[in-house]
Design a protein around this motif. Sequence first.
Motif, PDB file in Angstrom:
ATOM      1  N   LEU A  80      -4.471  -6.951  -0.079  1.00 37.80           N
ATOM      2  CA  LEU A  80      -3.443  -4.998  -0.240  1.00 37.80           C
ATOM      3  C   LEU A  80      -4.037  -4.934   0.582  1.00 37.80           C
ATOM      4  N   GLN A  84      -1.673   4.085   3.060  1.00 42.58           N
ATOM      5  CA  GLN A  84      -0.431   4.267   2.776  1.00 42.58           C
ATOM      6  C   GLN A  84       0.259   3.421   1.082  1.00 42.58           C
ATOM      7  N   ARG A  86       1.400   1.978  -1.843  1.00 41.59           N
ATOM      8  CA  ARG A  86       2.377   1.211  -2.030  1.00 41.59           C
ATOM      9  C   ARG A  86       2.261   0.478  -3.883  1.00 41.59           C
ATOM     10  N   PHE A  87       3.055  -0.367  -4.231  1.00 43.34           N
ATOM     11  CA  PHE A  87       2.881  -1.260  -5.173  1.00 43.34           C
ATOM     12  C   PHE A  87       1.621  -1.814  -5.199  1.00 43.34           C
ATOM     13  N   VAL A 121       6.561   1.586 -11.567  1.00 44.92           N
ATOM     14  CA  VAL A 121       6.492   1.465 -10.191  1.00 44.92           C
ATOM     15  C   VAL A 121       7.619   3.184  -9.651  1.00 44.92           C
ATOM     16  N   ILE A 130       5.973   6.506  -2.859  1.00 45.36           N
ATOM     17  CA  ILE A 130       5.252   4.874  -2.317  1.00 45.36           C
ATOM     18  C   ILE A 130       5.671   5.833  -0.915  1.00 45.36           C
ATOM     19  N   GLY A 131       4.795   4.681   0.630  1.00 44.59           N
ATOM     20  CA  GLY A 131       5.186   5.305   1.052  1.00 44.59           C
ATOM     21  C   GLY A 131       4.701   6.180   2.030  1.00 44.59           C
ATOM     22  N   ASN A 133       0.972   8.529   2.841  1.00 43.91           N
ATOM     23  CA  ASN A 133      -0.767   8.332   3.146  1.00 43.91           C
ATOM     24  C   ASN A 133      -1.863   9.203   2.578  1.00 43.91           C
TER      25      ASN A 133
END
Length: 157
Positions: A80, A84, A86-87, A121, A130-131, A133
Amino acid sequence: MERIPMTPPGLAQLEEELRTLKIVERPAVIKAIAEAREHGDLSENAEYHAARERQSFIEGRVAELEDIISRAQVIDISTLSGNQVRFGATVTLADEDSDDEVAYTIVGAHEADIKAGRMSVHSPLARALIGKNIGDTVEVTTPGGSKSYEIVDVKFV
């Protein structure tokens, strides 16, 4: 069947706990039960009852771990990248009130350890992040009141 997201080290830790329970703990408790039975009257034998309780705990934990492992969705964080959240992201946050910075890695619920910087999470802060920036601000309601954080950095290590 709901999948359970986790990192490779998180899965390895659960598998090691399962191995220990099956190879070390289970035989030890069976031996303890056998020894307690040799002491006679089981109705008043505290050692026997304690060993049976321990056996019940071990068997329950083994079943729980087998279920979690069978539903694990392992996410390789090394593949990854980006800005952004994320997990698997390691997020550096600045508390907007005190300007203190703190970093958390967003991981599965079964590998979370806030003292070690691993946040579930499913936690309210992770769900808010989450999501988002770098540069975004999130507001989270905590038991101590509302807190605002600015996302300073996002890394995938």
